[in-house]
Design a protein around this motif. Sequence first.
Motif, short mmCIF file in Angstrom:
data_model
loop_
_atom_site.label_atom_id
_atom_site.label_comp_id
_atom_site.label_asym_id
_atom_site.label_seq_id
_atom_site.Cartn_x
_atom_site.Cartn_y
_atom_site.Cartn_z
N LYS A 1 0.83 -1.20 0.00
CA LYS A 1 0.00 0.00 0.00
C LYS A 1 0.87 1.26 0.00
O LYS A 1 0.62 2.18 -0.76
CB LYS A 1 -0.92 -0.01 1.23
N GLN B 1 1.00 4.03 -2.99
CA GLN B 1 0.54 5.38 -2.64
C GLN B 1 1.65 6.39 -2.87
O GLN B 1 1.41 7.46 -3.40
CB GLN B 1 0.10 5.44 -1.18
N SER C 1 -7.63 10.94 11.44
CA SER C 1 -7.87 9.65 10.81
C SER C 1 -9.01 9.79 9.80
O SER C 1 -10.10 10.26 10.15
CB SER C 1 -8.25 8.60 11.85
N TYR C 2 -8.74 9.40 8.56
CA TYR C 2 -9.73 9.47 7.51
C TYR C 2 -10.44 8.13 7.38
O TYR C 2 -9.88 7.09 7.72
CB TYR C 2 -9.06 9.85 6.18
N PRO C 3 -11.68 8.11 6.87
CA PRO C 3 -12.44 6.87 6.74
C PRO C 3 -11.75 5.80 5.89
O PRO C 3 -11.96 4.62 6.09
CB PRO C 3 -13.76 7.30 6.08
N ASN C 4 -10.88 6.21 4.96
CA ASN C 4 -10.21 5.23 4.10
C ASN C 4 -9.01 4.57 4.77
O ASN C 4 -8.29 3.80 4.15
CB ASN C 4 -9.79 5.88 2.79
N GLY C 5 -8.76 4.89 6.06
CA GLY C 5 -7.68 4.26 6.79
C GLY C 5 -6.40 5.07 6.88
O GLY C 5 -5.48 4.71 7.60
#
Length: 98
Positions: A47, A51, A75-79
């Motif tokens: 990952k 990225q 912290s974003y919802p996509n991790g």
Amino acid sequence: MKKTSIETYYELFYRWQRSGLSKAAFADREGISKVSFYSWCKKFETKTDSQDASTGFTRIELAESASQAAVAKISYPNGISVELFGSFDPDRIKALVS
């Protein structure tokens, strides 16, 4: 047995990278399953590589003398998580996350 969250494994992964230890030695030291740690490391390495190549972001390492405790974590919802160290301007942070 209690399940470990993705955030916890990412923190372990990041600490392992900075530790200079082998994955096996780090897992032993932390008292975690080597199999699980190897599996999560593989996910994070894949990952992170993809990225970094697609977004242009580069990990910046802190100097050893810098504070080791984050003062804020986004912290974003996509991790994806962003940790902030040292002093920071709240208005600048608002601009970054909006």
